[in-house]
Design a protein around this motif. Structure first.
Motif, PDB file in Angstrom:
ATOM      1  N   GLN A 241       0.827  -1.205   0.000  1.00  0.00           N
ATOM      2  CA  GLN A 241       0.000   0.000   0.000  1.00  0.00           C
ATOM      3  C   GLN A 241       0.865   1.260   0.000  1.00  0.00           C
ATOM      4  OE1 GLN A 241      -3.381   0.007  -0.284  1.00  0.00           O
ATOM      5  NE2 GLN A 241      -3.213  -2.225  -0.483  1.00  0.00           N
ATOM      6  N   LYS A 242       0.310   2.337  -0.514  1.00  0.00           N
ATOM      7  CA  LYS A 242       0.995   3.629  -0.502  1.00  0.00           C
ATOM      8  C   LYS A 242       1.377   4.002   0.932  1.00  0.00           C
ATOM      9  CE  LYS A 242      -0.003   8.560  -1.216  1.00  0.00           C
ATOM     10  NZ  LYS A 242      -1.038   9.537  -1.632  1.00  0.00           N
ATOM     11  N   HIS A 243       2.645   4.416   1.116  1.00  0.00           N
ATOM     12  CA  HIS A 243       3.161   4.889   2.411  1.00  0.00           C
ATOM     13  C   HIS A 243       2.953   3.851   3.519  1.00  0.00           C
ATOM     14  CE1 HIS A 243       2.964   9.502   1.450  1.00  0.00           C
ATOM     15  NE2 HIS A 243       3.689   8.822   0.573  1.00  0.00           N
ATOM     16  N   GLN A 244       2.885   2.572   3.163  1.00  0.00           N
ATOM     17  CA  GLN A 244       2.530   1.564   4.158  1.00  0.00           C
ATOM     18  C   GLN A 244       3.464   1.570   5.360  1.00  0.00           C
ATOM     19  OE1 GLN A 244       1.523  -2.415   2.744  1.00  0.00           O
ATOM     20  NE2 GLN A 244       2.753  -3.325   4.374  1.00  0.00           N
ATOM     21  N   LEU A 245       4.767   1.578   5.129  1.00  0.00           N
ATOM     22  CA  LEU A 245       5.712   1.503   6.240  1.00  0.00           C
ATOM     23  C   LEU A 245       5.657   2.762   7.092  1.00  0.00           C
ATOM     24  CD1 LEU A 245       8.748  -0.074   4.367  1.00  0.00           C
ATOM     25  CD2 LEU A 245       6.868  -1.214   5.553  1.00  0.00           C
ATOM     26  N   ARG A 246       5.584   3.900   6.455  1.00  0.00           N
ATOM     27  CA  ARG A 246       5.542   5.168   7.190  1.00  0.00           C
ATOM     28  C   ARG A 246       4.251   5.273   8.006  1.00  0.00           C
ATOM     29  NH1 ARG A 246       7.269   9.177   2.282  1.00  0.00           N
ATOM     30  NH2 ARG A 246       7.218  10.790   3.913  1.00  0.00           N
ATOM     31  N   ALA A 247       3.137   4.868   7.414  1.00  0.00           N
ATOM     32  CA  ALA A 247       1.848   4.941   8.115  1.00  0.00           C
ATOM     33  C   ALA A 247       1.781   3.941   9.258  1.00  0.00           C
ATOM     34  CB  ALA A 247       0.704   4.715   7.128  1.00  0.00           C
ATOM     35  N   HIS A 248       2.305   2.731   9.075  1.00  0.00           N
ATOM     36  CA  HIS A 248       2.269   1.735  10.146  1.00  0.00           C
ATOM     37  C   HIS A 248       3.177   2.138  11.308  1.00  0.00           C
ATOM     38  CE1 HIS A 248       0.464  -2.099   8.093  1.00  0.00           C
ATOM     39  NE2 HIS A 248      -0.435  -1.234   8.499  1.00  0.00           N
ATOM     40  N   MET A 249       4.359   2.643  11.014  1.00  0.00           N
ATOM     41  CA  MET A 249       5.236   3.088  12.103  1.00  0.00           C
ATOM     42  C   MET A 249       4.611   4.253  12.851  1.00  0.00           C
ATOM     43  SD  MET A 249       7.901   1.121  12.323  1.00  0.00           S
ATOM     44  CE  MET A 249       9.220   2.048  13.116  1.00  0.00           C
ATOM     45  N   ASN A 250       3.996   5.166  12.129  1.00  0.00           N
ATOM     46  CA  ASN A 250       3.354   6.304  12.777  1.00  0.00           C
ATOM     47  C   ASN A 250       2.182   5.850  13.644  1.00  0.00           C
ATOM     48  OD1 ASN A 250       2.971   9.287  13.029  1.00  0.00           O
ATOM     49  ND2 ASN A 250       1.014   8.800  12.059  1.00  0.00           N
ATOM     50  N   ALA A 251       1.433   4.854  13.171  1.00  0.00           N
ATOM     51  CA  ALA A 251       0.294   4.353  13.954  1.00  0.00           C
ATOM     52  C   ALA A 251       0.748   3.729  15.266  1.00  0.00           C
ATOM     53  CB  ALA A 251      -0.494   3.337  13.124  1.00  0.00           C
ATOM     54  N   LEU A 252       1.985   3.244  15.304  1.00  0.00           N
ATOM     55  CA  LEU A 252       2.542   2.686  16.537  1.00  0.00           C
ATOM     56  C   LEU A 252       3.120   3.763  17.446  1.00  0.00           C
ATOM     57  CD1 LEU A 252       4.367  -0.482  15.150  1.00  0.00           C
ATOM     58  CD2 LEU A 252       2.428  -0.456  16.734  1.00  0.00           C
ATOM     59  N   GLY A 253       3.050   5.016  17.013  1.00  0.00           N
ATOM     60  CA  GLY A 253       3.675   6.096  17.774  1.00  0.00           C
ATOM     61  C   GLY A 253       5.174   6.148  17.555  1.00  0.00           C
ATOM     62  N   LEU A 254       5.643   5.613  16.421  1.00  0.00           N
ATOM     63  CA  LEU A 254       7.070   5.549  16.109  1.00  0.00           C
ATOM     64  C   LEU A 254       7.336   6.157  14.725  1.00  0.00           C
ATOM     65  CD1 LEU A 254       7.634   1.813  17.170  1.00  0.00           C
ATOM     66  CD2 LEU A 254       7.988   3.857  18.571  1.00  0.00           C
ATOM     67  N   PRO A 255       7.008   7.431  14.529  1.00  0.00           N
ATOM     68  CA  PRO A 255       7.233   8.015  13.205  1.00  0.00           C
ATOM     69  C   PRO A 255       8.712   7.980  12.828  1.00  0.00           C
ATOM     70  CG  PRO A 255       6.818   9.735  14.826  1.00  0.00           C
ATOM     71  CD  PRO A 255       6.515   8.429  15.500  1.00  0.00           C
ATOM     72  N   ILE A 256       8.985   7.646  11.585  1.00  0.00           N
ATOM     73  CA  ILE A 256      10.362   7.513  11.113  1.00  0.00           C
ATOM     74  C   ILE A 256      11.041   8.875  11.110  1.00  0.00           C
ATOM     75  CG2 ILE A 256      11.797   6.807   9.159  1.00  0.00           C
ATOM     76  CD1 ILE A 256       9.546   4.827   8.424  1.00  0.00           C
ATOM     77  N   LEU A 257      12.286   8.922  11.551  1.00  0.00           N
ATOM     78  CA  LEU A 257      13.023  10.185  11.607  1.00  0.00           C
ATOM     79  C   LEU A 257      13.084  10.839  10.228  1.00  0.00           C
ATOM     80  CD1 LEU A 257      13.879   9.389  14.485  1.00  0.00           C
ATOM     81  CD2 LEU A 257      16.183  10.183  13.910  1.00  0.00           C
ATOM     82  N   GLY A 258      12.895  12.138  10.218  1.00  0.00           N
ATOM     83  CA  GLY A 258      12.985  12.896   8.982  1.00  0.00           C
ATOM     84  C   GLY A 258      11.722  12.876   8.141  1.00  0.00           C
TER      85      GLY A 258
END
Length: 325
Positions: A241-258
């Motif tokens: 899915q579009k932005h899948q990794l970024r969205a899943h990490m953010n949903a865990l409260g772990l937004p990717i640096l940068g």
């Protein structure tokens, strides 16, 4: 009335021809049609391009500025930009044969032309570098993401390679640097439904049947006496899915640096302003593997790039254990 067959057109300085369909409409001239259909290019600029022979009809013949409009046909042109900021990072080619080119992309370089980027894209750079006009990306990663991108060489094999993605037959792993949180169990498998957010560009989790599946493992955790801790994660998407990794990490409260989109969309810079290259998204397309549908060979590639924790933060020697992949 059937449309004319597409004609092969050469690239110009690595840029492939763009095609626009000409529907029924009130336009008296081709110039009037192009000025209205693609207003990002001024009428004056279109007239100059046509005078230079840079707009072709369906048969590949130049269309002059005063040419009458003909519906149900095609027009071809080559994109150009008045100015383009240089992306001062270089890609590398990690593999090339008669069927594939695999590139290791730096951060900030788009895969294909769009918006303010044309020559400063991985596709155009590779066409210039290899002389292969038929390159097409088998898949794409975000401009902000670094790492591996596979391109097909021969048009007649393209569908077979892209079918690997449709059938989820390409195994990909990514690495990311993001905050560390106590209390989460690792490895963690995030399965949810992602949909377009009301906020421009972003994805978010919603109720409904899952369409996004990511395995998240911890590779190492920063060892600092005080302050927020960071971790290096291995991300294995099982869907695309579009932005899948970024969205899943953010949903865990772990937004990717940068990340300029998650958890908050930062304002975009105006096109005339140089892009900010000081804070790369700490996300890397590290490896991929698949069985080649043409040769039957097992293909496995790995990026030589590395993500680095910020200065002063060093990973623990042992990190944390993960389950076998």
């Amino acid at each position: 009335m059937s449309r004319p067959a597409r004609i092969p057109l050469p690239t110009r300085d690595g840029v492939s021809a763009s095609t626009v369909a000409a529907p029924d409409g009130p336009w008296a001239t081709v110039l009037a049609f192009l000025s209205e259909r693609i207003p990002a290019v001024s009428r004056k600029d279109w007239a100059q391009r046509m005078a230079r022979g840079d707009v072709l009809d369906a048969q590949g013949q130049p269309v002059p500025p005063d040419a009458p409009y003909r519906a149900q046909t095609r027009l071809h042109y080559w994109r150009s930009l008045p100015f383009e900021h240089r992306i001062p990072f270089e890609e590398t080619i990690v593999f090339q044969d008669a069927f594939l080119v695999v590139a290791d992309k730096p951060h900030f370089l788009p895969v294909t032309p769009k918006g303010r980027y044309l020559h400063e894209t991985l596709l155009v750079r590779l066409k210039k570098r290899t002389g292969i006009d038929t390159l097409v990306p088998m898949h794409r990663i975000d401009r902000e993401t670094a790492g591996l991108v596979v391109f097909t060489v021969q048009p007649h094999t393209r569908n077979a390679y892209q079918g690997l993605l449709r059938d989820l037959q390409v195994h990909k792993t990514y690495e990311a640097i993001a905050p560390w949180r106590e209390g989460l169990t690792w490895p963690h498998r995030r399965i949810s439904r992602l949909a377009e957010s009301p906020h421009f560009m972003a994805m978010h989790e919603v109720d409904g049947p899952p369409n996004a599946d990511t395995l998240i493992e911890v590779m190492a955790v920063s060892d600092v006496p005080a302050g927020p801790r960071l971790a290096r994660y291995r991300l294995t998407p099982r869907t695309g899915q579009k932005h899948q990794l970024r969205a899943h990490m953010n949903a865990l409260g772990l937004p990717i640096l940068g990340d300029q989109i998650y958890p908050e969309l930062l304002p975009a810079l105006p096109p005339e302003q140089a892009p900010d290259l000081s804070r790369p998204l700490q996300l890397l397309a590290k490896s991929l593997r698949f069985t080649d549908p043409i040769t039957g060979e097992a293909r496995a590639f790995e990026s030589l790039r590395r993500l680095h924790l910020p200065d002063g933060l060093q990973p623990c020697a042992l990190g944390l254990p993960t389950t076998p992949r």
